[in-house]
Enzyme design. Structure first.
Site, PDB file in Angstrom:
ATOM      1  N   LYS A 300      21.265  20.318  42.980  1.00 20.48           N
ATOM      2  CA  LYS A 300      20.179  19.391  42.660  1.00 20.48           C
ATOM      3  C   LYS A 300      20.390  18.070  43.388  1.00 20.48           C
ATOM      4  CE  LYS A 300      19.319  20.960  37.890  1.00 20.48           C
ATOM      5  NZ  LYS A 300      17.904  21.327  38.029  1.00 20.48           N
ATOM      6  N   ARG A 374      17.618  31.401  32.977  1.00 16.49           N
ATOM      7  CA  ARG A 374      17.013  32.714  32.701  1.00 16.49           C
ATOM      8  C   ARG A 374      18.045  33.833  32.830  1.00 16.49           C
ATOM      9  NH1 ARG A 374      12.635  31.629  37.270  1.00 16.49           N
ATOM     10  NH2 ARG A 374      13.108  29.546  36.503  1.00 16.49           N
TER      11      ARG A 374
END
Ligand code: BES
Ligand code: MN
Ligand code: ZN
Length: 526
Positions: A300, A374
């Site tokens: 990120k 996920r």
């Protein structure tokens, strides 16, 4: 966490104009403590009988102050009077409670009222005349909700501040007496509410804790502490998870120096089920617990990355919920399961292009290592479904930035394969103010995560990012009723409100406690 507020119930009749205990007492700075009386008024200064009588000596001053301040008793408005005549209090706070509707306040409105009161207090001795003008109700349940609002507003995470006293908090300790008609009933009603408040506080603490302190094993230890309340807690370490084939979850944690953990909590508030000879299905809540999300190899950008310590807000909610349900001895058989990992870039980290095998047997092509939540949930959902055959599963996850784009920080995204469960979550959301908004799912969205090389890929591109994430999760749910709550917007960095001033909001504990209480708990036969 911060300076404790002591809150107790007393009989309304004990709140007397001349009975201000501790008025002579001094605070840490040697100043006399400020005493404050709190009362409630509706339109035309309508008050409960006891309050009106007690405030008689300063009636004229109140009327004058109300005129000057244009105070009409509207809900949300406050009349703040220093040195009220004829009352032995330094300050009189009158809160407006007139909503313009001819109905009692909702639970949530009463919680907010408590938050508003706490927001005006600065320490010292406080006495509250918990009495309302009709049609408002001020029974034991309302008093319990009011106190929940007081405490939720009071919460502050300052564990790591070594210099705590600032001018913003001049008076230190806070001692609040809430005057009610029936003390015993209020104390009784407060037991359950207090359990929930404590659950919210636990969730907030977990979200606020820094990731160097709250690494996966420490998180598991905090969950394990629920054993003291009678919760059964099982921790699966990496060896156990490898054996189970949880290749998706393990891939996320493999770049971390810290060992990944899956924690299963079970509260059997209806007994073990075995004794009765029939197998009843538990309900299940599952949380994403990424204790820190760097993005991994798909790292990120630096700005704001520190916020990714909150990427375990889903897991924090599940732990807080289990605390609430166990502490109030909820009559329900419930499982809380959390996958706790750290997503780091490293020589051993998983990479874009890797293909991993989930516990379900399905293979996943990694496109972006920042779509890690996920992967964690895929294996925990599968494990819970496979091992416990729950009546339903609700998962919570700070899953996508896209949900912030869609819904802001006001509502959590709801995705589900079941209309009834969705409806119930919506109702519980309205009742608690923790609102959800259902978004669509379907085969066209599902196709977006088909992969050239594996059964699926872990991202579906920019469009509909929260939906494709939900579609991914659904591939690990068979026909079990299931709902996914994307709480990236609501779980952390939340806007400050009447009942929350903390970065970690504890979002979801009150919502899911309400869901359980209203729809899944065995009710004593009336
Ligand atoms: N933990 C983040 C989502 C997030 C973003 C939570 C902002 C809280 C605030 C999640 O793991 C993530 O990085 N999601 C990616 C997915 C993308 C790579 C498909 C995102 O939302 O950008
Ligand atoms: Mn991520
Ligand atoms: Zn994440």
């Amino acid at each position: 966490m911060s300076e404790k507020a002591k809150v107790e119930f007393v009989a309304l009749s004990q709140i007397l104009p001349k009975a201000v205990a501790g008025k002579e007492a001094a605070n840490a700075k040697g100043e006399a403590e400020v005493s404050c009386l709190v009362a409630f008024a509706g339109a035309a200064m309508a008050m409960g009988a006891g309050s009106a009588k007690l405030l008689e000596p300063s009636a004229e001053q109140i009327a004058r102050a109300a005129r000057a301040a244009r105070f009409k008793g509207k809900v949300g408005s406050v009349l703040d009077i220093a040195g009220p005549h004829g009352l032995d209090f330094d300050r009189l706070l009158i809160l407006g409670v007139d909503s313009g509707k001819d109905v009692a306040a909702s639970d949530q409105e009463t919680v907010i009222l408590g938050g508003k009161v706490m927001g005006m207090l600065r320490g010292g001795n406080v006495q509250v005349l918990f009495e309302m003008p009709a049609p408002l109700v001020c029974g034991a349940d309302e008093a319990a909700d009011f106190v929940q609002g007081l405490l939720l507003r009071h919460y502050k995470f300052d564990l790591y501040k070594t210099r705590k006293k600032t001018d913003a908090e001049p008076d230190g300790a806070l001692h609040i007496k809430v005057g009610v008609a029936d003390v015993e009933a209020a104390v009784e009603a407060s037991q359950a509410t207090k359990a929930v408040t404590d659950g919210v506080v636990l969730a907030r603490n977990l979200v606020n804790e820094p990731p160097n302190v709250l690494f996966p094993e420490e998180f598991a230890a905090r969950a394990k502490a629920l054993e003291a309340l009678g919760v059964e807690v099982t921790v699966l370490d990496e060896k156990a998870m490898s054996k189970l084939g949880m290749g998706a979850l393990l891939a996320v944690g493999q770049g971390s120096r810290r060992e990944s953990q899956t924690v299963i909590m079970r509260w059997r508030g209806t007994g073990s089920g075995k004794e009765k000879g029939k197998k009843s299905k538990p309900i299940a809540f599952i949380g994403k617990g990424v204790i820190f999300d760097t993005g991994g190899i798909s790292i990120k950008p630096g700005a704001g990355m520190e916020d990714m310590k909150g990427d375990m807000a889903g897991a924090a909610c599940v732990v807080g919920l289990m605390h609430a349900l166990a502490a109030r001895k909820a009559k329900v058989d419930v499982i809380g399961a959390i996958g706790v990992v750290e997503n780091m870039p490293d020589g051993n980290a998983y990479r874009p292009g890797d293909i991993v095998k989930s516990m379900s047997g399905q293979t996943i092509e990694i496109i972006n290592t920042d779509a890690e939540g996920r992967l964690v949930l895929a294996d925990v959902l599968w494990y819970v479904q496979d091992k416990y055959e729950p009546a339903f599963m609700v998962d919570l996850a700070t899953l996508t930035g896209a949900i912030l784009v869609a819904l802001g920080q006001e509502k959590a995204g709801l995705f589900s394969n079941n209309d009834e469960l969705s409806h119930r979550l919506g109702e519980a959301g309205k009742a608690t103010g923790e609102a959800v908004w259902r978004l669509p799912m379907g085969p066209a969205y599902d196709k977006m995560i088909d992969s050239k090389f594996a059964d699926m890929k872990n991202t579906g591109g920019r469009h509909g990012g929260s939906i494709t994430a939900a579609q991914f999760l659904q591939r690990f749910v068979n026909d079990t009723p299931w709902a996914h709550l994307d709480i990236a917007g609501t779980g952390m960095g939340s806007p400050q409100s009447d009942i929350n001033q903390s970065w970690g909001s504890g979002w979801g504990v009150r919502l899911l406690n309400r869901l359980v209480a209203d729809y899944y708990e065995a009710k004593p036969k009336a």
